[in-house]
Scaffold this active site. Structure first.
Site, mmCIF file in Angstrom:
data_model
loop_
_atom_site.group_PDB
_atom_site.id
_atom_site.type_symbol
_atom_site.label_atom_id
_atom_site.label_comp_id
_atom_site.label_asym_id
_atom_site.label_seq_id
_atom_site.Cartn_x
_atom_site.Cartn_y
_atom_site.Cartn_z
ATOM 1 N N CYS A 142 0.656 -1.198 0.050
ATOM 2 C CA CYS A 142 -0.046 0.002 -0.081
ATOM 3 C C CYS A 142 0.920 1.216 0.149
ATOM 4 O O CYS A 142 2.126 1.231 0.151
ATOM 5 C CB CYS A 142 -0.829 0.105 1.149
ATOM 6 S SG CYS A 142 -1.868 -1.505 1.448
ATOM 7 N N ARG A 156 1.810 1.653 -6.180
ATOM 8 C CA ARG A 156 1.959 0.511 -5.108
ATOM 9 C C ARG A 156 0.833 -0.075 -4.707
ATOM 10 O O ARG A 156 1.052 -1.166 -4.103
ATOM 11 C CB ARG A 156 2.505 1.623 -3.960
ATOM 12 C CG ARG A 156 3.934 2.046 -4.241
ATOM 13 C CD ARG A 156 4.237 2.868 -2.999
ATOM 14 N NE ARG A 156 4.202 2.200 -1.906
ATOM 15 C CZ ARG A 156 5.459 1.674 -1.182
ATOM 16 N NH1 ARG A 156 6.528 1.798 -1.698
ATOM 17 N NH2 ARG A 156 5.487 0.806 0.064
ATOM 18 N N TRP A 180 -3.654 -2.079 -1.279
ATOM 19 C CA TRP A 180 -3.377 -3.297 -2.115
ATOM 20 C C TRP A 180 -4.082 -4.226 -0.877
ATOM 21 O O TRP A 180 -3.315 -4.731 -0.149
ATOM 22 C CB TRP A 180 -2.354 -3.455 -2.541
ATOM 23 C CG TRP A 180 -2.107 -4.741 -3.260
ATOM 24 C CD1 TRP A 180 -2.860 -5.040 -4.489
ATOM 25 C CD2 TRP A 180 -1.255 -5.713 -3.149
ATOM 26 N NE1 TRP A 180 -2.453 -6.309 -5.090
ATOM 27 C CE2 TRP A 180 -1.602 -6.925 -3.959
ATOM 28 C CE3 TRP A 180 -0.310 -6.320 -2.168
ATOM 29 C CZ2 TRP A 180 -1.006 -8.075 -4.267
ATOM 30 C CZ3 TRP A 180 0.266 -7.465 -2.326
ATOM 31 C CH2 TRP A 180 -0.151 -8.223 -3.296
ATOM 32 N N ASN A 184 0.600 -0.151 6.009
ATOM 33 C CA ASN A 184 1.295 -0.933 5.084
ATOM 34 C C ASN A 184 1.765 -2.270 5.767
ATOM 35 O O ASN A 184 2.497 -2.083 6.673
ATOM 36 C CB ASN A 184 2.157 -0.105 4.140
ATOM 37 C CG ASN A 184 2.960 -1.262 2.973
ATOM 38 O OD1 ASN A 184 2.076 -2.109 2.595
ATOM 39 N ND2 ASN A 184 3.885 -0.831 2.809
ATOM 40 N N GLY A 185 1.579 -3.459 5.411
ATOM 41 C CA GLY A 185 1.888 -4.424 5.827
ATOM 42 C C GLY A 185 0.922 -5.580 6.397
ATOM 43 O O GLY A 185 -0.012 -5.575 6.130
ATOM 44 N N GLU A 189 9.761 -14.459 -18.911
ATOM 45 C CA GLU A 189 9.525 -13.116 -18.737
ATOM 46 C C GLU A 189 8.380 -12.705 -19.853
ATOM 47 O O GLU A 189 7.623 -11.793 -19.299
ATOM 48 C CB GLU A 189 10.677 -12.282 -18.819
ATOM 49 C CG GLU A 189 10.755 -10.943 -18.851
ATOM 50 C CD GLU A 189 9.890 -10.574 -17.743
ATOM 51 O OE1 GLU A 189 9.668 -11.233 -16.612
ATOM 52 O OE2 GLU A 189 9.608 -9.070 -17.477
ATOM 53 N N LYS A 192 4.692 -11.104 -18.810
ATOM 54 C CA LYS A 192 4.327 -9.793 -19.560
ATOM 55 C C LYS A 192 2.955 -9.712 -20.024
ATOM 56 O O LYS A 192 2.124 -9.174 -19.500
ATOM 57 C CB LYS A 192 5.182 -9.027 -20.209
ATOM 58 C CG LYS A 192 6.529 -8.374 -19.686
ATOM 59 C CD LYS A 192 6.566 -7.389 -18.670
ATOM 60 C CE LYS A 192 6.286 -7.770 -17.460
ATOM 61 N NZ LYS A 192 7.351 -8.072 -16.657
ATOM 62 N N GLU A 208 0.291 -10.345 -17.213
ATOM 63 C CA GLU A 208 0.150 -9.331 -16.385
ATOM 64 C C GLU A 208 -0.549 -8.292 -17.096
ATOM 65 O O GLU A 208 -1.822 -7.548 -16.434
ATOM 66 C CB GLU A 208 1.439 -8.675 -15.885
ATOM 67 C CG GLU A 208 2.056 -9.444 -14.885
ATOM 68 C CD GLU A 208 3.438 -8.774 -14.493
ATOM 69 O OE1 GLU A 208 3.646 -8.444 -13.426
ATOM 70 O OE2 GLU A 208 4.218 -8.698 -15.323
ATOM 71 N N HIS A 250 6.293 -33.056 -25.878
ATOM 72 C CA HIS A 250 5.699 -34.108 -24.840
ATOM 73 C C HIS A 250 4.490 -33.765 -24.183
ATOM 74 O O HIS A 250 4.443 -33.913 -22.824
ATOM 75 C CB HIS A 250 7.030 -33.902 -23.622
ATOM 76 C CG HIS A 250 8.491 -34.463 -24.560
ATOM 77 N ND1 HIS A 250 8.615 -35.821 -24.783
ATOM 78 C CD2 HIS A 250 9.412 -33.863 -24.753
ATOM 79 C CE1 HIS A 250 9.672 -35.926 -25.179
ATOM 80 N NE2 HIS A 250 10.315 -34.585 -25.488
ATOM 81 N N LYS A 271 3.239 -2.985 -7.069
ATOM 82 C CA LYS A 271 4.490 -2.887 -7.628
ATOM 83 C C LYS A 271 5.706 -3.757 -6.874
ATOM 84 O O LYS A 271 6.346 -4.382 -7.505
ATOM 85 C CB LYS A 271 4.891 -1.371 -7.668
ATOM 86 C CG LYS A 271 6.280 -1.208 -8.267
ATOM 87 C CD LYS A 271 6.325 -1.503 -9.714
ATOM 88 C CE LYS A 271 7.838 -1.471 -10.337
ATOM 89 N NZ LYS A 271 7.912 -2.276 -11.573
#
Ligand code: F6R
Length: 583
Positions: free
Chosen positions: A2, A27, A74, A100-101, A460, A464, A467, A483, A578
């Site tokens: 957050c 964030r 968040w 936050n946390g 990667e 991308k 997301e 396979h 983030k």
């Protein structure tokens, strides 16, 4: 994660708070809220939504007062609802907090506070902080004592900031970031410098467990025993000015586009790179850890160390390290890769390594991050603030650092200019990639193939796409297709093949033929076109390192433009934040 902002000074607080929250919205962005001391009363307005929308809908600008706290959330404990939005006010209305946390023991604290007559309105763990602070306020030692007794009771990782109805403000941290901005007769507390960089250039990085109090006497910072600590002012780096998007529609596009320029600063401290290379060469065992994109860089590192330095390293997803804790070998080295240096999984992995007698070396973007501070050696990727939630330029900068390390160990020397040119050349595929994005608008599945180190790039690429576009995307080593996964292919499937020149090129073309025989659509990322591809995205001819570093770029663009086609916000993908500072 957050974002937290607090302000006490001479300005209209709510404007400072909203501006800070807008700059830090990457964030976390489930809900928004502010609390200001307006007259003798704490006023709170909060709601689910984005900063600008909530600000308009709730008339946040109407709130008076020259001190206050703000938050974007968040959601972790409790759904993203209006009630769970921060700030939370204590039952008696004397304290408002933003947090936050995670408070691990919130359930037992809540039960105990309820039995003392305190009430709760939300499902969050955060609200216990407000009521605990209020319950400790009458100890005769003011806000400082109340905060010290509160943090003695809570367990977890957190930063919180609080305003009190006597006009004072306090903040503290444990394994989450907290920065104080010092202006002319005014103070800011924030999760990161983006919260106040427009107003204050001098900052104090608060130590774990220290308590910040801002009242009529100014700023005081105290240790866990309540003793005043002396602090150092650090000048905020000018590079922070680059958080603004300039003429780009999104931070993500800006950050993809500036890659040719930012990679020049990656691992600029040559002595740090040499020191790390030596440690890796001399280590018994090398564990490379990271999460998400940084794990993909870790996997690339494993390939590079083996191929160029004959160093056998293990690449391990950071959150898996607790599972391997007992088998970690004393005397080894952990190479921890993290853009933020604040990911809880990476910090935990580093802690486990240190306890096992393993030195931690880190590759980070944020030099003052917890990971950097806790590492024996640090290499900075120096790519400037990355605001788009999806990692882009940090990944390329991590790869550059890794090539520099293996360059010290007998690998190919890299030429930054050649790499920049390769990235610029890859960016030129933009208009063609936009056309492909139009076609991807309605697809459900994309597969990405790569062999060797290019499998790490394929991972990667798939990340991308997931997301930014919410399309199911999966990476696999090219040879694995036959396979099992071949059963998934039909005419609605798209397969991207990362196909650099070299020993695997023909094998990848053979993969492409098998895929097309099942009716699926093949997009080749290659220096040359081939009949085996339905679509070709060119990568300019270059040396091996530059090619490997540049080949993710068209897929970053593809993910970006497909997000626009699908009407999703590429800067702020749903459900993500983030840096993930919770486990
Ligand atoms: C992907 C992304 C995340 C991060 C991951 C690790 O685009 O942004 O997967 O890579 O959360 O973050 P850091 O590198 O800050 O430890």
């Amino acid at each position: 994660m957050c974002s937290i902002i607090g302000y006490r000074g001479g300005r209209k607080a709510v404007r400072v708070l909203i501006n800070g929250l807008r700059n830090m919205e990457y964030r976390g962005y489930d809900s928004v809220g502010v609390a200001t001391m307006d007259g003798a009363k704490i006023q709170v307005r909060k709601r689910v939504g984005r900063v600008d929308d909530v600000s308009k809908a709730m008339g946040l600008d109407e709130l008076g007062g020259t001190s206050g706290v703000g938050h974007t959330r968040w959601a972790t404990q409790g759904a993203p609802t209006d009630r769970n939005a921060h700030p939370h006010v204590s039952s008696g209305g004397r304290v408002a907090i933003v947090h936050n946390g995670t408070i691990e023991n919130f359930a037992e604290l809540r039960t105990s506070l309820e039995s003392q007559g305190f009430s709760f309105k939300s499902e969050t763990d955060s609200e216990v902080i407000a009521n605990l602070l209020e319950s400790e306020l009458d100890g005769g030692d003011g806000v400082r004592g109340a905060v010290l007794r509160t943090i003695a009771k809570i367990r977890g990782h957190y930063t919180f900031a609080a305003i009190f109805n006597d006009g004072s403000m306090a903040a503290t941290r444990r394994r989450e970031s907290l920065i104080v901005g010092v202006g002319d007769g005014e103070y800011y507390v924030s999760s990161d410098v983006h919260g106040f960089v427009e107003y204050a250039n001098d900052v104090i990085y608060v130590n774990d467990g220290d308590v910040v109090v801002i009242d009529d006497d100014g700023l005081g910072i105290y240790d866990g025993d309540g003793r005043r600590v002396t602090t150092e002012l650090t000048k905020v780096s000018r590079e922070l000015a680059t958080i603004y998007k300039e003429d780009y529609a999104h931070h993500t596009l800006k950050e993809i586009s500036e890659q040719p320029d930012v990679i020049g600063a990656a691992g600029a401290d040559e002595s740090a790179v040499s020191a790390v290379a030596r440690s890796l060469r001399d280590a018994g065992t090398v564990y490379i850890v990271g999460s998400g994109t940084s794990y993909n860089a870790a996997l690339a590192a494993k390939h590079l160390l083996l191929e160029y330095a004959s160093i056998r390293a293990e690449a391990i997803v950071a959150s898996e390290i607790p599972v391997h804790a007992r088998s970690l070998e004393r005397g080894g080295i952990m190479l921890a890769i993290s853009q933020s240096g604040e990911s809880a999984d990476v910090l935990e992995a580093a802690g486990i390594a240190r306890n096992a007698g393993i030195d931690v070396i880190s590759i980070v973007n944020h030099p003052n991050s917890a990971l950097a501070r806790e590492s024996t050696d640090v290499i900075r990727i120096n790519c400037g603030p990355e605001i788009g939630v999806a990692a882009t330029k940090s990944f390329l900068s991590q790869l550059v650092v890794l090539y520099k390390i293996v360059g010290e160990l007998g690998g190919p020397g890299i030429d930054q200019e050649v790499i920049s040119q390769a990235i610029s050349g890859a960016l030129e595929s933009g208009p063609h990639v936009k056309e492909i994005a139009r076609r991807l608008r309605d697809v459900n599945d994309v597969y990405v193939l790569g062999r060797g180190i290019h499998y790490a790039i394929a991972l990667e690429a798939a990340l991308k796409l997931k997301e930014l576009t919410y399309i199911h995307a999966e990476a696999m080593p090219g040879g694995e297709l036959k396979h099992g996964p071949l059963a998934l292919l039909d005419e609605d499937t798209n397969v991207i093949i990362i196909n650099p020149p070299g020993t695997t090129h023909d094998d990848a073309l053979a993969d492409a033929a098998k895929i097309r025989a099942r009716g699926a659509h093949v997009i080749g990322i290659d220096t040359a076109d081939s009949d085996a591809y339905d679509d070709w995205i060119p990568i300019p001819e270059s040396d091996e390192a530059a090619h490997t570093i540049a080949e993710i770029v068209p897929i970053q663009l593809l993910a970006y433009y497909t997000a626009l086609e699908r009407d999703t916000n590429p800067d702020r993908p749903r459900n993500l934040a983030k840096s993930v500072t919770v486990r």
